[in-house]
Design an enzyme around this catalytic site. Structure first.
Site, short mmCIF file in Angstrom:
data_model
loop_
_atom_site.label_atom_id
_atom_site.label_comp_id
_atom_site.label_asym_id
_atom_site.label_seq_id
_atom_site.Cartn_x
_atom_site.Cartn_y
_atom_site.Cartn_z
N LYS A 184 -12.79 -11.09 4.04
CA LYS A 184 -11.84 -10.91 3.46
C LYS A 184 -11.89 -9.48 2.33
O LYS A 184 -11.06 -9.04 1.74
CB LYS A 184 -11.22 -11.93 2.53
N THR A 189 -7.32 -11.70 -2.95
CA THR A 189 -8.12 -10.58 -3.43
C THR A 189 -7.78 -9.10 -3.30
O THR A 189 -7.38 -8.50 -3.15
CB THR A 189 -9.25 -10.56 -2.45
#
Length: 343
Positions: A189, A246
């Site tokens: 990610k 994120t």
């Protein structure tokens, strides 16, 4: 009450140490920098998380032998590139009764090992090892804003122990046996977040961000499943949940580094500007190698690597993604099932 040693005094290690202290545990934080230890002991503050007063009941040390030997639980919160080195430092001081937790997100480039695999390699496969992961910025955890994460271990009792260690009304912990899915999602990610930041830096909008998140989780999920993880895990907190936060948060160092790159900075200039560890840069090459190893198509990972290491301009990377050959969104659906004439 457990005696817990947190190895690593970055923002995430400090935030979790404060949370564990609040839960009534005896917490010791190790840093390899004596000056940082002295500052925390003298002022009960950390330059990694400004404006937060550290509890006086927490201990800070630069003696890793003391930190390892005195603990029931050893929590690794060092940058991914330092996990093996740190594990090597403590391996002669640990025992099989201790619990080892990694909260680091990354893949080792040379071995393509996840963080738990590194700990198993150095400390021994007989050790009780757990990963803690999820959408959890240190800046919010340290001031007790509601956060949900997952404790993953192949040993159920270890996962439940870690769940109980952290759980409180601010910090909810689920358990899972899918360590591989959790760790692949956690590491990759950050690579997708770099792409999202580049998109922001180029001035693109929400449409582009949503596309990167959606296609990004598809890339991550396909690789994780090929490596033995479960698709359900990547649809949860440690997959799409962590990816969303994120890619979009002002606290995300990976998104911010990507933003600076999108504005024209080099990789090194962006990392210096962020002034914190940008794990996505270290995981990008490993992600590309894993994609090649498992024969998984990962175009976002490919162009991020091209921008970081091959000199491709961020704007060119976006248009390379946009102009790829036409294809179906998913290969699992059969057109025959949707015959318009029969509907």
């Amino acid at each position: 009450m457990a005696r817990i040693s947190v190895l690593g005094a970055g923002s995430w290690g400090i935030a979790l140490a404060v949370m564990l202290n609040k839960n009534g545990h005896e917490v010791k934080v190790w840093s390899h920098r004596q000056s940082q230890v002295d500052q925390m002991n003298d002022t009960h503050t950390s330059d990694k998380i400004k404006g937060v007063k550290l509890p006086k009941s927490m201990e800070f040390t630069a003696n890793i032998e003391s930190a390892a030997k005195s603990a029931d639980v050893i929590l690794f919160s060092v940058p991914s590139k330092a996990t093996r080195e740190t594990a090597e430092k403590v391996k002669d001081f640990v025992n099989s009764n201790q619990i080892f937790i990694t909260v680091t997100k990354g893949i080792e480039e040379d071995t393509l090992y996840t963080q738990t695999e590194i700990l198993e390699d150095v400390l021994g496969a007989d050790k009780k090892i757990c990963v803690l992961s999820g959408p959890s910025h240190a800046e919010e955890v340290v001031v007790f804003k509601p956060t949900l994460v997952v404790a993953g271990s192949t040993d159920r009792q270890t996962a439940l122990f870690v769940q109980n260690l952290f759980m409180n009304k601010y910090f909810r912990v689920y358990s899972s046996p899918d360590v591989k899915g959790i760790e692949v999602g956690a590491a990759l990610k950050n690579v997708i977040a770099l792409a999202a930041g580049m998109s922001d830096g180029l001035g693109f909008g929400d449409n582009a961000k949503a596309a990167l998140i959606t296609r990004g989780i598809k890339e991550i999920s396909e690789l994780a499943v090929a490596m033995g993880g479960q698709a359900e895990t990547l649809a949860g907190l440690t997959g799409v949940g962590d990816l969303i936060v994120t890619c979009s948060s002002m606290h995300s160092r990976n998104r911010m580094a990507g933003f600076y790159i999108g504005q024209g900075m080099s990789k090194d200039e962006a990392m210096e500007k962020v002034a914190m560890v940008v794990e996505g840069v270290y995981s990008a090459k490993a992600a590309k190698k894993l994609a090649e190893k498992y024969d998984i198509e990962m175009p976002i990972v490919d162009v991020v690597n091209a921008v970081l290491f091959d000199g491709m301009a961020a704007k060119d990377a976006v248009y390379e993604l946009m102009t790829r050959s036409k294809k179906d969104e998913t290969s699992d659906l059969e057109w025959e099932c949707y015959d318009v004439q029969k509907m």
